[in-house]
Write a protein that holds these residues in place. Sequence first.
Motif, PDB file in Angstrom:
ATOM      1  N   MET A 137       0.846  -1.204   0.000  1.00  0.00           N
ATOM      2  CA  MET A 137       0.000   0.000   0.000  1.00  0.00           C
ATOM      3  C   MET A 137       0.882   1.255   0.000  1.00  0.00           C
ATOM      4  O   MET A 137       1.796   1.366   0.812  1.00  0.00           O
ATOM      5  CB  MET A 137      -0.899  -0.015   1.234  1.00  0.00           C
ATOM      6  N   GLU A 138       0.606   2.157  -0.917  1.00  0.00           N
ATOM      7  CA  GLU A 138       1.403   3.379  -0.986  1.00  0.00           C
ATOM      8  C   GLU A 138       1.030   4.315   0.173  1.00  0.00           C
ATOM      9  O   GLU A 138      -0.150   4.517   0.440  1.00  0.00           O
ATOM     10  CB  GLU A 138       1.150   4.076  -2.321  1.00  0.00           C
ATOM     11  N   LYS A 139       2.060   4.834   0.818  1.00  0.00           N
ATOM     12  CA  LYS A 139       1.798   5.689   1.992  1.00  0.00           C
ATOM     13  C   LYS A 139       2.620   6.970   1.953  1.00  0.00           C
ATOM     14  O   LYS A 139       3.602   7.057   1.223  1.00  0.00           O
ATOM     15  CB  LYS A 139       2.166   4.920   3.267  1.00  0.00           C
ATOM     16  N   TYR A 140       2.201   7.946   2.763  1.00  0.00           N
ATOM     17  CA  TYR A 140       3.018   9.138   2.953  1.00  0.00           C
ATOM     18  C   TYR A 140       2.900   9.622   4.402  1.00  0.00           C
ATOM     19  O   TYR A 140       1.968   9.233   5.110  1.00  0.00           O
ATOM     20  CB  TYR A 140       2.644  10.245   1.951  1.00  0.00           C
ATOM     21  N   ALA A 141       3.875  10.440   4.816  1.00  0.00           N
ATOM     22  CA  ALA A 141       3.944  10.853   6.224  1.00  0.00           C
ATOM     23  C   ALA A 141       3.166  12.148   6.467  1.00  0.00           C
ATOM     24  O   ALA A 141       3.176  13.055   5.634  1.00  0.00           O
ATOM     25  CB  ALA A 141       5.400  11.038   6.630  1.00  0.00           C
TER      26      ALA A 141
ATOM     27  N   PRO B 145      15.405  11.056   4.180  1.00  0.00           N
ATOM     28  CA  PRO B 145      16.383  10.950   3.093  1.00  0.00           C
ATOM     29  C   PRO B 145      16.130  11.946   1.958  1.00  0.00           C
ATOM     30  O   PRO B 145      17.007  12.120   1.109  1.00  0.00           O
ATOM     31  CB  PRO B 145      16.203   9.509   2.588  1.00  0.00           C
ATOM     32  N   THR B 146      14.963  12.594   1.941  1.00  0.00           N
ATOM     33  CA  THR B 146      14.661  13.473   0.804  1.00  0.00           C
ATOM     34  C   THR B 146      14.421  14.934   1.210  1.00  0.00           C
ATOM     35  O   THR B 146      14.074  15.760   0.373  1.00  0.00           O
ATOM     36  CB  THR B 146      13.402  12.972   0.045  1.00  0.00           C
ATOM     37  N   GLY B 147      14.551  15.252   2.489  1.00  0.00           N
ATOM     38  CA  GLY B 147      14.306  16.636   2.924  1.00  0.00           C
ATOM     39  C   GLY B 147      12.848  17.039   2.815  1.00  0.00           C
ATOM     40  O   GLY B 147      12.524  18.191   2.553  1.00  0.00           O
ATOM     41  N   ALA B 148      11.949  16.072   3.058  1.00  0.00           N
ATOM     42  CA  ALA B 148      10.512  16.380   2.946  1.00  0.00           C
ATOM     43  C   ALA B 148       9.954  16.997   4.221  1.00  0.00           C
ATOM     44  O   ALA B 148       8.890  17.611   4.204  1.00  0.00           O
ATOM     45  CB  ALA B 148       9.739  15.104   2.606  1.00  0.00           C
ATOM     46  N   THR B 149      10.669  16.842   5.349  1.00  0.00           N
ATOM     47  CA  THR B 149      10.081  17.234   6.640  1.00  0.00           C
ATOM     48  C   THR B 149      10.493  18.622   7.117  1.00  0.00           C
ATOM     49  O   THR B 149      10.015  19.076   8.153  1.00  0.00           O
ATOM     50  CB  THR B 149      10.473  16.230   7.752  1.00  0.00           C
ATOM     51  N   ASP B 150      11.360  19.312   6.358  1.00  0.00           N
ATOM     52  CA  ASP B 150      11.921  20.575   6.859  1.00  0.00           C
ATOM     53  C   ASP B 150      11.026  21.778   6.566  1.00  0.00           C
ATOM     54  O   ASP B 150      11.515  22.866   6.293  1.00  0.00           O
ATOM     55  CB  ASP B 150      13.323  20.796   6.269  1.00  0.00           C
ATOM     56  N   THR B 151       9.728  21.593   6.644  1.00  0.00           N
ATOM     57  CA  THR B 151       8.813  22.692   6.325  1.00  0.00           C
ATOM     58  C   THR B 151       8.479  23.496   7.580  1.00  0.00           C
ATOM     59  O   THR B 151       8.492  22.963   8.683  1.00  0.00           O
ATOM     60  CB  THR B 151       7.495  22.148   5.726  1.00  0.00           C
ATOM     61  N   GLU B 152       8.142  24.754   7.373  1.00  0.00           N
ATOM     62  CA  GLU B 152       7.890  25.643   8.508  1.00  0.00           C
ATOM     63  C   GLU B 152       6.443  25.527   8.990  1.00  0.00           C
ATOM     64  O   GLU B 152       6.140  25.763  10.144  1.00  0.00           O
ATOM     65  CB  GLU B 152       8.217  27.076   8.061  1.00  0.00           C
TER      66      GLU B 152
ATOM     67  N   ILE C  74       8.692   9.961   0.283  1.00  0.00           N
ATOM     68  CA  ILE C  74       8.655   8.679  -0.443  1.00  0.00           C
ATOM     69  C   ILE C  74       7.981   7.592   0.399  1.00  0.00           C
ATOM     70  O   ILE C  74       7.943   6.424   0.014  1.00  0.00           O
ATOM     71  CB  ILE C  74      10.083   8.222  -0.853  1.00  0.00           C
ATOM     72  N   GLY C  75       7.447   7.993   1.564  1.00  0.00           N
ATOM     73  CA  GLY C  75       6.686   7.044   2.389  1.00  0.00           C
ATOM     74  C   GLY C  75       7.537   5.983   3.057  1.00  0.00           C
ATOM     75  O   GLY C  75       7.040   4.905   3.375  1.00  0.00           O
TER      76      GLY C  75
ATOM     77  N   VAL D 238      -0.015   7.688   6.406  1.00  0.00           N
ATOM     78  CA  VAL D 238      -1.386   7.422   5.960  1.00  0.00           C
ATOM     79  C   VAL D 238      -1.349   6.937   4.511  1.00  0.00           C
ATOM     80  O   VAL D 238      -0.454   7.310   3.755  1.00  0.00           O
ATOM     81  CB  VAL D 238      -2.295   8.674   6.084  1.00  0.00           C
ATOM     82  N   PRO D 239      -2.311   6.098   4.126  1.00  0.00           N
ATOM     83  CA  PRO D 239      -2.293   5.562   2.760  1.00  0.00           C
ATOM     84  C   PRO D 239      -2.757   6.596   1.735  1.00  0.00           C
ATOM     85  O   PRO D 239      -3.557   7.471   2.060  1.00  0.00           O
ATOM     86  CB  PRO D 239      -3.269   4.391   2.830  1.00  0.00           C
ATOM     87  N   THR D 240      -2.247   6.481   0.523  1.00  0.00           N
ATOM     88  CA  THR D 240      -2.717   7.326  -0.575  1.00  0.00           C
ATOM     89  C   THR D 240      -4.141   6.925  -0.939  1.00  0.00           C
ATOM     90  O   THR D 240      -4.982   7.761  -1.229  1.00  0.00           O
ATOM     91  CB  THR D 240      -1.831   7.134  -1.827  1.00  0.00           C
ATOM     92  N   ILE D 241      -4.392   5.614  -0.925  1.00  0.00           N
ATOM     93  CA  ILE D 241      -5.736   5.113  -1.230  1.00  0.00           C
ATOM     94  C   ILE D 241      -6.249   4.322  -0.029  1.00  0.00           C
ATOM     95  O   ILE D 241      -5.592   3.385   0.432  1.00  0.00           O
ATOM     96  CB  ILE D 241      -5.711   4.222  -2.498  1.00  0.00           C
ATOM     97  N   TYR D 242      -7.406   4.743   0.490  1.00  0.00           N
ATOM     98  CA  TYR D 242      -7.967   4.086   1.671  1.00  0.00           C
ATOM     99  C   TYR D 242      -8.803   2.866   1.263  1.00  0.00           C
ATOM    100  O   TYR D 242      -9.448   2.882   0.212  1.00  0.00           O
ATOM    101  CB  TYR D 242      -8.846   5.073   2.444  1.00  0.00           C
ATOM    102  N   PRO D 243      -8.788   1.817   2.109  1.00  0.00           N
ATOM    103  CA  PRO D 243      -9.631   0.663   1.801  1.00  0.00           C
ATOM    104  C   PRO D 243     -11.107   1.039   1.906  1.00  0.00           C
ATOM    105  O   PRO D 243     -11.470   1.876   2.741  1.00  0.00           O
ATOM    106  CB  PRO D 243      -9.255  -0.367   2.872  1.00  0.00           C
TER     107      PRO D 243
END
Lengths: 235, 165
Positions: B1-5, B23-30, B40-41, B57-62
């Motif tokens: 299942m595809e997920k993201y933080a 690893p991708t610098g996705a969390t450094d937001t203000e 990248i989940g 959380v999943p990109t697509i919910y069951p």
Amino acid sequence: MKYICQVCGYVYDEASEACPFDQLPDSWQCPWCKAPKTQFKPEQAEAPAEEASDAADDAGADAGSGLAGGSGFAGDAAGADDAGDLKQLSPGQLAALCTNLARGCEKQYKEEESKLFAELAAYFTAAVPPAEDASVEALAKQLQDEISLYPGTRAAADIVRDRGAARALVWGEKVTRMLSSLVSRYLEEGEAMLADTEIWICTACGFIYIGETPPELCPVCKVPSWKFEKIEGRR
Amino acid sequence: MEKYAVRNIRLCTKDCLCLFVCPTGATDTENSIIDVEKCIGCGACAEACPSKAISLVPTIYPIPPRKEDTVVAAMNRLSAKKADEEAVARKIAGATDKDGLYRLMKAVEKSIRLSNADVLRESGYLLPQGDEAVALLKDWLWNPPTPDFPKETAEKLAELMGINS
């Protein structure tokens, strides 16, 4: 004898209390949720097996009358066995439905979608025709009527083992019992009841609490006190 | 299942472990929102976070199980009753000049709305992406319930939710 609060489940056990339940003053309140004495039932009356089978009997009749277009929900008059008609909702229900979807999106961290559903909720709220008899007495009566709907609704959920619906009904009944007691109390005591005190609402389940500060845990759904919101007066 | 933080700012205690491990610098937001373009989940931030403020959380919910018609019918009766009561409380609050009654009726109105939303959630509308909610949204786009229905709002929602009308 033990007496159980129908709002929060608090047990008043006469064996460990100084005062027999009957001799408590009428103004006595549940130590957890502040429900009035009248919301307490002796433990025996809640015998689970008996209650469940009684409720199941009611349910047969109740769910049946709903399907036959007896009364209550929009779309009654049309074909009773058409599942589509069961979903015909009034503007007030659509408003609450959009509030639910806005909350669902918020929980999924979808802020923009949440805001748009909230806008639709506001539209449907404004589209609700104004209530005809808008008196506190009428509201008290309606809340009483609502409480009587729970056993049948609960049984319809239990028959098909719908645990989610049963959970919503448990919270709904408790929250409504509290509303009903508070509205009745206001009819007796008037403004004095609320002078110099705050009203708090649990933003998870809708439980209402009167006091200086909110309870540490919601007596109905058990969320922490920071989930409570103060009801502000007119600005 | 595809997920993201995702990050719950209410729980975040600014330990910033998520910055160190991403690893991708996705969390450094203000603004607390983790960059979904970069995420990248992998879940490294959620595992490292000492305050448990980050979850995946999943990109697509069951799709939730369908509700029985008997339950929907019974719940709808209850919901209609609640909607009527809410309108009464709203009208009393709007008309009164007494502070206590105003606050009590506001509380009652909000309480009924919350509990009605919960009842409707358990009548087949658990998931905004579920079949019932999507069908309703499509219906509003095709047959707006009134001439002044805010169609653009529904259109924007359909677009964000990836619904083809």
